[in-house]
Design a protein around this motif. Structure first.
Motif, short mmCIF file in Angstrom:
data_model
loop_
_atom_site.label_atom_id
_atom_site.label_comp_id
_atom_site.label_asym_id
_atom_site.label_seq_id
_atom_site.Cartn_x
_atom_site.Cartn_y
_atom_site.Cartn_z
N GLY A 1 -7.08 -1.32 7.45
CA GLY A 1 -6.01 -1.56 8.42
C GLY A 1 -4.65 -1.11 7.93
O GLY A 1 -3.64 -1.47 8.50
N GLY A 2 -4.62 -0.33 6.85
CA GLY A 2 -3.36 0.13 6.30
C GLY A 2 -3.52 0.47 4.83
O GLY A 2 -4.63 0.42 4.30
N TYR A 3 -2.41 0.85 4.21
CA TYR A 3 -2.45 1.21 2.79
C TYR A 3 -2.35 -0.02 1.91
O TYR A 3 -1.63 -0.96 2.23
CB TYR A 3 -1.30 2.15 2.45
N HIS A 4 -3.08 0.01 0.80
CA HIS A 4 -2.88 -0.94 -0.28
C HIS A 4 -2.15 -0.22 -1.41
O HIS A 4 -2.26 0.99 -1.55
CB HIS A 4 -4.23 -1.41 -0.85
N LEU A 5 -1.45 -0.99 -2.23
CA LEU A 5 -1.02 -0.47 -3.52
C LEU A 5 -1.95 -1.13 -4.53
O LEU A 5 -2.16 -2.35 -4.48
CB LEU A 5 0.42 -0.87 -3.80
N CYS A 6 -2.54 -0.33 -5.41
CA CYS A 6 -3.47 -0.95 -6.35
C CYS A 6 -3.25 -0.46 -7.77
O CYS A 6 -2.72 0.63 -8.00
CB CYS A 6 -4.91 -0.74 -5.90
N CYS A 7 -3.61 -1.32 -8.70
CA CYS A 7 -3.61 -0.95 -10.11
C CYS A 7 -4.63 -1.83 -10.83
O CYS A 7 -5.14 -2.78 -10.25
CB CYS A 7 -2.22 -1.09 -10.72
N ASP A 8 -4.89 -1.49 -12.08
CA ASP A 8 -5.87 -2.21 -12.89
C ASP A 8 -5.42 -3.65 -13.11
O ASP A 8 -4.35 -3.90 -13.66
CB ASP A 8 -5.99 -1.47 -14.24
N ALA A 9 -6.24 -4.62 -12.69
CA ALA A 9 -5.86 -6.03 -12.79
C ALA A 9 -5.95 -6.56 -14.21
O ALA A 9 -5.55 -7.69 -14.48
CB ALA A 9 -6.72 -6.87 -11.86
N ARG B 1 -2.78 -1.20 12.87
CA ARG B 1 -2.44 -1.87 11.63
C ARG B 1 -3.09 -3.25 11.57
O ARG B 1 -3.06 -3.97 12.57
CB ARG B 1 -0.94 -2.08 11.68
N CYS B 2 -3.61 -3.64 10.43
CA CYS B 2 -4.14 -4.99 10.28
C CYS B 2 -4.18 -5.38 8.81
O CYS B 2 -4.89 -4.76 8.02
CB CYS B 2 -5.54 -5.07 10.90
#
Ligand SMILES: [Zn+2]
Ligand SMILES: [Zn+2]
Ligand SMILES: [Zn+2]
Length: 757
Positions: A223-231, A364-365
């Motif tokens: 439902g849209g973009y995520h921002l991601c990185c190594d947790a 969007r969701c």
């Protein structure tokens, strides 16, 4: 003996692969007949031998499609018709269009197996789905929900996919987003300039490498973009925090599996079920003390928002990277980015690279967020996996558009006796969120073919949502008091007509007297209310400034409750305020300059949090109150004194004696945890006493608990237990959030009730 039976099945049974499942079970049992979608659900007629029929309906009951939720399953006998084959018949009637568009569903276990199986033709394919799972709401442009009306229209099915799509016995029969690597969407890796990274044969593998190197990626999700990185990479998380200007607000973590969640969090069976549900929400869990994940994920709490991969793309990534931080790709409080131009902004500001694909996001969701406590579900954000599921209203009426509030905006549209809530829109003070509201209202009204005749909005004259409502062309405009809307939302969920005692503990909402309410007990029915009790009003020096700086609210409370002693107390326990600042604020408070009156429960929690050490600025809504809850010892300590002033109507609940006792405890060196715990118990005890006294007067024994402060599950549990012990029937939210994300439902019901009186 040969018989024919009819089975009517209702619940979440459409768009989840129900008909192909019925077809498979029926043909395997050698039965004839048909299955079809109707406006009410799924209708099956089957004829054959007694034993085969019994086996068939038992199997269907025991093994419905994984994503289905069967609510009724009614079997009856009908006359034999002599059918010779079993068929999937065309849908009956146009029926309710809503039924045709289920929420987006998390990837099912069969599809997960397919993409991990090296022998399967979908091995490693990031857009795998079937009739049981996959995108729905976020890809549909118009109804009915057919491929041609989705963002999959541009992809022509290859012969193998076409074969699946048209074979009733196949798991992918009539699966609108069906695709494979030969014919469906594909991945691309973009650099910071929004240009394809050259010489990348496998964008997914390249993205995995970048994440391992500590880079921040923009990921095009459902439902849209995520921002991601190594947790597991503290430095990467710090980088993301700096870029998002988000110093402390917890990040959610997506884990590859339930086992990995269990390694880092306490998970109850109910929480496990919520995580594995097709809505795949972020579930707020208690972090294990031995979890090795960096503290940077959620610095000030022992909670952790965890969720599972809900698309094949997530699963393929996570299988190789391990847990990832996944946060909304947006500026704080702005809508989630979904398109190319918005991606450019993410790449310029937050992300080093982007992993994208060519299946457009139509709608969007955001991710949904919930927590479970004391056997209750508390929705914090109701979006993906829930939207556009309808909520039944107490009455049928002309279509209503209810615009919600300005914070955590969610709007609602009604048709006949159903309300459809939008996903999370955001904070309307942000221009981008306000524009999103405008387009989202137009889009959802068009999609659901609803032309609102009544517009409901908050009573606050300065809300952006109120302005929007007033400009919206409709026959009738109805203003609804903020906390009345909160309470009625709870009444709608539990099918109550009232009057009930509604307890709304909230940030701030505009009251009928022009002051800011938020610690309210209202005697409410669907149409009207009477304010029967409220927290003692305090000045809010500087208005919103005080909301950002809890020490200001604390100072205002001290000035009101401690008189000459206030200076000494503040010097000791509010070190963040200088003597000069205190003087200025005191003048503002005493002369009422830019210092509105408020009965807000949220601000009272802020004040106590400040006295117990929260001296800084609030960087996200509710931060100080969350701090106070995290601090609170749950041991059963006695409540502090409080005062219920009953001379006038409405009654006033004063926590003046509580504040004096807290200061005494602080001076005696009592641990803050014990003080915070006793404060929670005091608020609960005061409300229980108030309700018990109100029952003598109004003879009401149903209580509805609502308002943003009810996200505090410690307080919510205390209220439930305390009120139940005194013989009250207690209701809180399970279908909509207790915060302002739930008020549109209440506004819609109030508007309908008023319209008919
Ligand atoms: Zn599937
Ligand atoms: Zn294909
Ligand atoms: Zn509210």
């Amino acid at each position: 003996m040969k018989r024919r039976i009819q089975i009517n099945i209702a619940g979440r049974v459409q768009g989840v692969g129900f008909r192909p499942t019925v077809y498979r079970h029926a043909t395997a049992a050698g039965l004839a007949g048909f299955v079809t979608n109707t406006p009410a659900g799924v209708l099956v007629e089957a004829e054959g031998e007694d034993a085969a029929l019994a086996a068939f309906s038992a199997l269907l009951k025991a093994q419905p499609p994984v994503q289905a939720r069967v609510e009724t399953f009614a079997v009856s006998d009908v006359p034999l018709r002599g059918d010779t084959a079993f068929v999937i018949a065309p849908s009956q009637g146009s029926g309710d269009l809503l039924i045709g568009i289920p929420p987006d569903l998390a990837m099912c276990s069969d599809c997960a197996r397919d993409i991990r199986d090296t022998a399967n033709r979908r091995h490693g394919y990031a857009f795998t789905n079937c009739t049981c799972c996959g995108p729905r709401y976020t890809i549909v442009r118009a109804l009915p929900y057919d491929r041609a009306q989705t963002s999959m229209a541009a992809f022509t099915l290859c012969p193998a996919c076409q074969q699946e799509y048209t074979s009733p016995a196949d798991r992918r029969f009539d699966a609108q987003p069906n695709a494979c690597a030969a014919c469906g969407p594909a991945l691309r890796l973009l650099d910071k300039q929004n240009m394809p990274v050259p010489d990348v044969a496998d964008p997914l593998a390249a993205a995995v490498d970048l994440l391992r190197q500590g880079r921040v990626l923009a990921l095009k999700s459902l439902g849209g973009y995520h921002l991601c990185c190594d947790a597991t990479d503290a430095a990467a998380i710090r980088r993301l925090r700096e870029r998002k200007h988000r110093p402390t607000k917890p990040f959610a973590v997506m884990f590859p599996s339930l086992e990995q969640i269990r390694a880092h969090c306490e998970v109850s069976p109910e929480e496990e079920a919520a995580l594995a549900d097709p809505s795949a929400p972020i579930v707020i869990l208690r972090r294990r003390a031995d979890s090795a994940l960096p503290a940077e994920i959620s610095p000030d709490t022992h909670d952790l928002g965890a969720f599972l991969p809900y698309t094949p793309l997530h699963l393929l990534l996570l299988d190789r990277t391990g847990p990832l931080i996944m946060t909304s790709g947006n500026q704080s409080e702005e809508p989630l980015a979904v398109d190319e131009s918005e991606l450019t902004q993410l790449l310029g500001t937050f992300a080093d690279f982007a992993l994208v694909h060519n299946r457009p996001i139509v709608r969007r969701c955001d991710d949904s967020v919930l927590k479970l406590s004391g056997g209750r579900r508390i929705l914090i954000r109701r979006a993906r996996g829930f939207v556009p599921g309808a909520i039944p209203l107490p009455m049928r009426g002309p279509p209503v558009l209810a615009l919600g509030g300005d914070l955590k905006n969610v709007f609602a549209l009604t048709r006949q006796q159903q309300a459809i809530l939008s996903p999370h829109i955001g904070n309307l003070a942000e221009f981008a969120s306000y524009s999103f509201l405008k387009t989202a209202v137009a889009d959802l009204a068009r999609l659901l073919q609803i032309k609102p005749e009544i517009v409901a909005h908050d009573l606050h004259p300065d809300y952006a949502s109120t302005q929007f409502a007033k400009e919206f062309p409709a026959h009738t405009h109805i203003a609804v008091q903020h906390h009345h809307a909160h309470i009625v939302a709870g009444m709608v969920e539990h099918n109550l007509r009232g009057p009930v005692l509604g307890i709304a503990l909230d940030g701030m909402g505009y009251g009928t007297d022009g002051t800011l309410w938020g610690g309210e007990v209202l005697l409410a029915d669907l149409c009207t209310f009477h304010r029967v009790a409220h927290f003692k009003a305090a000045r809010l020096p500087g208005g919103d400034e005080a909301t950002r700086h809890p020490v200001r609210t604390a100072w205002s409370q001290l000035v009101a409750e401690f008189g000459d002693e206030a200076e000494a107390v503040a010097a000791e326990f509010l070190p963040a305020l200088t003597e000069i600042e205190r003087g200025t604020l005191r003048t503002m408070i005493q002369q009422g300059v830019r210092s509105p009156w408020t009965t807000s429960a949220g601000r009272l929690f802020d004040a106590v949090a400040a006295l117990l050490g929260f001296q800084g600025e609030v960087t996200f809504e509710g931060e100080a109150a969350i701090h106070l809850q995290m601090l609170a010892a749950t041991a059963p300590l006695p409540p502090y004194p409080f005062e219920l002033v009953r001379q006038r109507d409405p009654w006033v609940i004063s926590f003046g004696p509580t504040l004096r006792a807290i200061v005494q405890d602080l001076r005696a060196g009592t641990p803050p945890a014990a003080i915070a715990g006793r404060f929670h118990r005091t608020v609960a005890a005061a409300l229980v006493e108030t309700c018990a006294a109100l029952r003598m007067r109004y003879a009401r024994h149903e209580v509805v608990l609502t308002g943003g402060v009810m996200q505090n599950d410690f307080l919510l549990d205390l209220l439930h237990t305390g009120l139940q012990a005194r013989g009250f029937k207690v209701h809180s939210h399970a279908l909509v959030p207790p915060n302002d994300g739930g008020i549109a439902l209440g506004q819609a019901a109030v508007a309908l009730a008023k319209f008919f009186t």
